[in-house]
Enzyme design. Structure first.
Site, mmCIF file in Angstrom:
data_model
loop_
_atom_site.group_PDB
_atom_site.id
_atom_site.type_symbol
_atom_site.label_atom_id
_atom_site.label_comp_id
_atom_site.label_asym_id
_atom_site.label_seq_id
_atom_site.Cartn_x
_atom_site.Cartn_y
_atom_site.Cartn_z
ATOM 1 N N GLU A 1 -5.010 -12.537 7.429
ATOM 2 C CA GLU A 1 -6.147 -11.146 7.300
ATOM 3 C C GLU A 1 -7.449 -11.952 6.446
ATOM 4 O O GLU A 1 -7.911 -10.965 5.566
ATOM 5 C CB GLU A 1 -5.310 -10.214 6.566
ATOM 6 C CG GLU A 1 -4.525 -10.488 5.369
ATOM 7 C CD GLU A 1 -3.567 -9.152 4.685
ATOM 8 O OE1 GLU A 1 -3.882 -8.180 5.239
ATOM 9 O OE2 GLU A 1 -3.094 -9.294 4.034
ATOM 10 N N ARG B 1 7.480 -5.386 3.280
ATOM 11 C CA ARG B 1 6.148 -5.995 3.169
ATOM 12 C C ARG B 1 6.092 -5.978 1.666
ATOM 13 O O ARG B 1 5.810 -5.106 0.702
ATOM 14 C CB ARG B 1 4.860 -5.514 3.442
ATOM 15 C CG ARG B 1 3.644 -6.228 3.153
ATOM 16 C CD ARG B 1 2.375 -5.889 3.758
ATOM 17 N NE ARG B 1 1.789 -4.677 3.434
ATOM 18 C CZ ARG B 1 0.447 -4.331 3.858
ATOM 19 N NH1 ARG B 1 -0.047 -5.132 4.548
ATOM 20 N NH2 ARG B 1 0.194 -2.984 3.854
ATOM 21 N N HIS C 1 0.775 -1.265 0.054
ATOM 22 C CA HIS C 1 -0.015 0.008 0.093
ATOM 23 C C HIS C 1 0.776 1.478 -0.065
ATOM 24 O O HIS C 1 0.361 2.210 -0.242
ATOM 25 C CB HIS C 1 -1.080 0.025 1.262
ATOM 26 C CG HIS C 1 -2.249 -0.948 1.322
ATOM 27 N ND1 HIS C 1 -2.840 -1.310 0.026
ATOM 28 C CD2 HIS C 1 -2.109 -2.152 1.791
ATOM 29 C CE1 HIS C 1 -3.560 -2.495 0.361
ATOM 30 N NE2 HIS C 1 -3.325 -2.771 1.524
ATOM 31 N N ASP D 1 -7.615 -5.721 6.706
ATOM 32 C CA ASP D 1 -8.333 -6.896 5.677
ATOM 33 C C ASP D 1 -9.146 -7.748 6.612
ATOM 34 O O ASP D 1 -10.103 -8.163 6.227
ATOM 35 C CB ASP D 1 -7.125 -7.203 4.839
ATOM 36 C CG ASP D 1 -6.775 -6.288 3.866
ATOM 37 O OD1 ASP D 1 -7.817 -5.966 3.221
ATOM 38 O OD2 ASP D 1 -5.552 -6.050 3.553
HETATM 39 C C1 3PY Z 1 -4.025 -4.677 7.111
HETATM 40 O O1 3PY Z 1 -4.655 -4.366 8.124
HETATM 41 O O2 3PY Z 1 -4.882 -5.521 6.563
HETATM 42 C C2 3PY Z 1 -2.867 -4.463 6.592
HETATM 43 O O3 3PY Z 1 -2.350 -5.274 5.632
HETATM 44 C C3 3PY Z 1 -1.863 -3.642 7.745
HETATM 45 O O4 3PY Z 1 -1.162 -2.896 6.539
HETATM 46 MG MG MG Z 2 -3.945 -6.125 4.664
#
Ligand code: 3PY
Ligand code: MG
Length: 263
Positions: A147, A71, A46, A173
């Protein structure tokens, strides 16, 4: 590549505090590296930059005391290899939903015969010391992001993946996956419950537990629950909060409670 200091901190039972870089600014990367974090993660998923600029951001983090991590934007062997060649000491991989994906991810971070990383370590081996391959395999850390609902269902199997160092919760997510609102400063109850489950599953499997957090208070709460690796907000959420606070104070008002949980 030097020894990965994070491994010593984890081994000593320290909570490792990680910064999160989403702006394409080597200057900001240097500032964060000197701000007291143990590591700073360059966020390809992101963050507002691509792989070419990520190389410069990793260089800038390396200029300070924090350990550079990245990441990746996806489970992609070419991109992960490039980030490691650029000098990342560990990779956080988004959306790892089952044990097969976790094993695939770990293999991308390790050289044959255990993995599939291609040889050409560039910045990671500037000193050209003998034994880089074994050294990198021993020091590069691997974090699988939890996530999704599938990841929660397969949590124990993911955590048991050979060579995986830790699981890392993406609360935003995960909130979406559980039908809750992402991006809030305080995780919704569904996510809070999942966060508690993840830390115990990780420790039961003998791996570390990490998470992205909205801010320092959220990070402290998770550290209190046993999380080993916490990220007290990303650069832009921190900046936006501080800016809004300054504006409010300058206008003689009280700053609003933080609503932006960052990502
Ligand atoms: C999330 O919270 O989904 C993340 O990937 C944090 O950047
Ligand atoms: Mg995420």
């Amino acid at each position: 590549m030097l020894a990965n200091r994070l491994k010593d901190l984890f081994a000593a039972g320290r909570t490792v505090v990680n910064g999160w870089l989403s702006a394409a600014s080597p200057y900001l990367a240097e500032v964060l590296s000197h701000a007291g974090y143990d590591s700073v993660t360059v966020d390809l998923q992101h963050g507002m930059f691509g792989p070419d600029q990520a190389v410069h951001l990793i260089q800038a983090v390396s200029a300070g005391p924090a350990v550079p991590l990245a990441r990746t934007s996806s489970r992609d062997a070419a991109l992960i290899g490039k980030l490691l060649d650029a000098g990342a000491y560990g990779i956080i991989c988004p959306a790892v939903d089952d044990a097969a994906q976790a094993a695939e991810f770990v293999a991308m971070c390790r050289y044959p015969p255990t993995g599939i990383r291609s040889y050409g370590p560039a910045r990671a081996d500037l000193r050209r010391l003998p034994g880089y391959v074994a050294h990198a395999d021993a020091h590069v850390m691997t974090w699988a992001m939890i996530e999704s609902r599938a990841a929660l269902e397969n949590l124990e199997e993911i955590a048991a993946t050979p060579g995986l160092d830790g699981v890392f919760v993406g609360p935003n997510d995960l909130a979406l996956a559980l039908g809750a609102e992402p991006g809030r400063a305080v995780p919704p109850p569904e996510v809070a419950g999942a966060l508690r489950r993840v830390v115990s599953a990780a420790h039961a499997a003998g791996v570390l537990a990490g998470a992205f957090c909205a801010d320092g208070a959220a990070a402290r709460r998770l550290a209190g629950q046993g999380y080993d690796f916490v990220t007290p907000g990303n650069d832009m959420a921190i900046l936006r909060r501080a800016a809004a606070e300054g504006v409010a104070l300058a206008r003689g008002g009280a700053p609003d409670a933080p609503a932006d949980g960052g990502y």
